[in-house]
Design a protein around this motif. Structure first.
Motif, PDB file in Angstrom:
ATOM      1  N   LYS A 152       0.906  -1.208   0.014  1.00 61.03           N
ATOM      2  CA  LYS A 152      -0.081   0.153  -0.038  1.00 61.03           C
ATOM      3  C   LYS A 152       0.815   1.429  -0.019  1.00 61.03           C
ATOM      4  O   LYS A 152       1.703   1.312   0.859  1.00 61.03           O
ATOM      5  CB  LYS A 152      -0.870  -0.067   1.238  1.00 61.03           C
ATOM      6  N   ASP A 159     -10.500  -8.003  -5.015  1.00 57.98           N
ATOM      7  CA  ASP A 159      -9.817  -6.682  -5.027  1.00 57.98           C
ATOM      8  C   ASP A 159     -10.936  -5.464  -5.777  1.00 57.98           C
ATOM      9  O   ASP A 159     -11.030  -4.587  -5.290  1.00 57.98           O
ATOM     10  CB  ASP A 159      -8.508  -6.478  -6.085  1.00 57.98           C
ATOM     11  N   MET A 187      -7.787  -2.863   3.952  1.00 60.29           N
ATOM     12  CA  MET A 187      -7.672  -3.253   2.600  1.00 60.29           C
ATOM     13  C   MET A 187      -8.278  -4.747   2.656  1.00 60.29           C
ATOM     14  O   MET A 187      -9.093  -5.020   1.725  1.00 60.29           O
ATOM     15  CB  MET A 187      -6.221  -3.617   2.255  1.00 60.29           C
ATOM     16  N   THR A 214      -3.935  -0.493   8.371  1.00 60.54           N
ATOM     17  CA  THR A 214      -4.119  -0.341   6.897  1.00 60.54           C
ATOM     18  C   THR A 214      -4.222  -1.833   6.348  1.00 60.54           C
ATOM     19  O   THR A 214      -5.040  -1.903   5.079  1.00 60.54           O
ATOM     20  CB  THR A 214      -2.779   0.272   6.487  1.00 60.54           C
ATOM     21  N   GLU A 247      -9.507   0.395   1.720  1.00 57.65           N
ATOM     22  CA  GLU A 247      -8.465   0.840   1.208  1.00 57.65           C
ATOM     23  C   GLU A 247      -8.047   0.252  -0.151  1.00 57.65           C
ATOM     24  O   GLU A 247      -8.271  -1.081  -0.151  1.00 57.65           O
ATOM     25  CB  GLU A 247      -7.087   0.757   2.118  1.00 57.65           C
ATOM     26  N   ASP A 248      -7.784   0.819  -1.252  1.00 62.47           N
ATOM     27  CA  ASP A 248      -7.395   0.331  -2.512  1.00 62.47           C
ATOM     28  C   ASP A 248      -5.982  -0.501  -2.282  1.00 62.47           C
ATOM     29  O   ASP A 248      -5.037   0.087  -1.433  1.00 62.47           O
ATOM     30  CB  ASP A 248      -7.385   1.077  -3.745  1.00 62.47           C
ATOM     31  N   ILE A 249      -5.574  -1.617  -2.883  1.00 63.25           N
ATOM     32  CA  ILE A 249      -4.420  -2.073  -2.812  1.00 63.25           C
ATOM     33  C   ILE A 249      -3.408  -1.612  -3.979  1.00 63.25           C
ATOM     34  O   ILE A 249      -4.091  -1.682  -5.211  1.00 63.25           O
ATOM     35  CB  ILE A 249      -4.452  -3.891  -2.938  1.00 63.25           C
TER      36      ILE A 249
END
Length: 457
Positions: free
Chosen positions: A12, A70, A50, A46, A55-57
């Motif tokens: 990340k 994802d 994810m 974090t 949260e985007d990877i």
């Protein structure tokens, strides 16, 4: 239905230079309780976010039951989160708070039966018609847990859910969480900086530092066989004793470990673990001794594998069920950096000490030369060069000239009945079966990776 979670080389990045999580890989079995443990700012929350999809990877892959997710939105992952700050709707009763996710999933169903069943499970039936503002912190956290449980999710994600509570209530709710997750059999990922929570709750503990996974093992193994000096120092209360040392391995004499003013002679014939120390001859190392590896006794009372040293009593801590005695043995303590604070921001190209500029060589420099200039990190790490290899472990000592007068370097756990006068010289016995040795990079070199101290394998 409970699910398996797999993270494969997950990274990340925030912006171009801030690496919050670095190539994190972890497989979590269905129904397993895994704790993400580490100091503040290490990236554990974090990782949790994810997994949840909040949260985007940046790089890597997240799998649920072997399928990439994802691209799935948080609501499509069938996970329930419990946060540190309860996150309850103040205008709703507790009954409505627990039933809210059920109404959102299927507005046509009556959630009352499931809400009441959840409340009975958590012991909060009598507060369902109150509002969150009318509850104590522990009751509010039970309601927050009830809202997560009522959904019957495939995974629980808990982000330091007990950190806002007092110590007594934390202990009580910790037991409730253990019971609840065991009864439900739901895969659980639990984030905390409290090692007591991690050791008591987790089937396995994943320890992080600076966004990097350090070790994943059972609670027993992370304590008994820490992979590196950071894990050894982070796990255990009181903290492990870490002492600067040197290996002496003469051709015609007994091998020993020099602790500056005293030595630990190694028994002959050397064990396979102690034979590994020969290659460290003349090099600086760090010796780790947990408080239970040393006992107050005379050389005449030594058991097989114990060697004598002595210490000057500096301080005693009475704990009720035990006492902690602080000794000055004349050794030089080593303090592992970044145990309680986040490391400096990581960058894509790692920084590493130039050849010949090791941490331990910096220990031997005069204090004035270190203070003459350079950044704080340079004064600890020495000159650095940009390379693409992982940054080595860094520790720092507490003073330039060794222990100050009146400073303790060894903490020993003993019976609460023991009474010692400050300033008394006391005989000690060190159990070499529970001796840890770390090299200048922070890696454990003794015991060997496949050996558990005190056990025959």
């Amino acid at each position: 239905m409970t699910r398996a979670i797999s993270l494969r080389n997950v990274t990340k990045m925030y912006g171009r230079n801030v690496r919050a999580v670095d190539r994190f890989t972890l497989d979590i079995s269905p129904g397993e309780f895994v704790v993400l443990l580490g100091p503040s700012g290490c990236g554990k929350s974090t990782v949790l976010r994810m997994i949840a999809g909040l949260e985007d990877i940046t790089d890597g892959e997240l799998l649920l039951d072997g399928e990439p997710v994802d691209d799935l939105a948080p609501g499509e992952r069938d996970m329930a989160m419990v946060f540190q700050n309860f996150a309850l709707y103040p205008s709703m009763t507790n009954r409505d708070n627990i039933g809210f996710p059920l109404r959102m999933e299927n507005s046509g169903d009556d959630p009352r039966a499931r809400v009441e069943a959840t409340a009975r499970m958590l012991g909060i039936e009598d507060i369902l018609d109150r509002y969150p503002s009318q509850l104590s912190g522990g009751e509010r956290q039970r309601v927050a847990m009830g809202r997560a449980v009522s959904r019957r999710p495939s995974c629980f994600l808990m982000d330091e859910p007990l950190s806002n509570l007092d110590a007594k209530l934390r202990n009580h709710l910790r037991a409730e969480i253990a019971r609840l997750t065991r009864e439900l059999g739901v895969t659980t990922v639990y984030v905390t900086h409290d090692q007591a929570e991690a050791m008591s709750l987790g089937d396995r503990v994943a320890i992080m530092r600076g966004g990097v996974l350090q070790q994943v093992s059972t609670p027993r193994d992370v304590y008994a066989v820490p992979e590196n000096i950071f894990v050894a120092a982070f796990i255990g209360t009181p903290r492990i004793n870490l002492l600067e040392a040197t290996v002496h391995a003469p051709l015609d004499g007994r091998m020993s470990i020099d602790l500056r003013r005293q030595r630990l002679p190694l028994p002959e014939p050397l064990s396979p673990d102690h034979q590994l120390l020969r290659i460290q001859q003349g090099r600086r190392i760090v010796v780790g001794l947990r408080s239970e590896a040393v006992r107050i006794a005379t050389p005449a009372e030594a058991r097989p594998g114990e060697v004598p040293i002595s210490g000057l009593v500096e301080h005693m801590e009475y704990q009720g069920h035990e006492a902690l005695v602080h000794f000055n043995t004349g050794s030089r303590p080593a303090v592992v950096a970044d145990l309680e604070a986040p490391r400096p921001v990581a960058v894509p190209r790692r920084r590493r000490r130039a050849p010949g500029a090791g941490v331990l060589s910096r220990w031997l420099e005069p204090a004035g030369s270190r203070a003459a200039g350079g950044s704080a990190s340079d004064r600890v790490m020495g000159p650095v060069v940009a390379v693409d290899e992982p940054e080595p472990y860094v520790w720092e000592r507490s003073g330039a000239g060794g222990p100050a007068a009146g400073a303790s370097d060894l903490v020993v756990r003993t019976s609460p009945d023991v009474q010692l006068q400050r300033g008394a010289q006391v005989p000690l016995l060190v159990d070499l079966a529970h001796l840890y040795v770390f090299d200048v990079e922070g890696r454990r070199i003794c015991p060997a990776p496949s050996v558990v101290p005190g056990l025959d394998v």
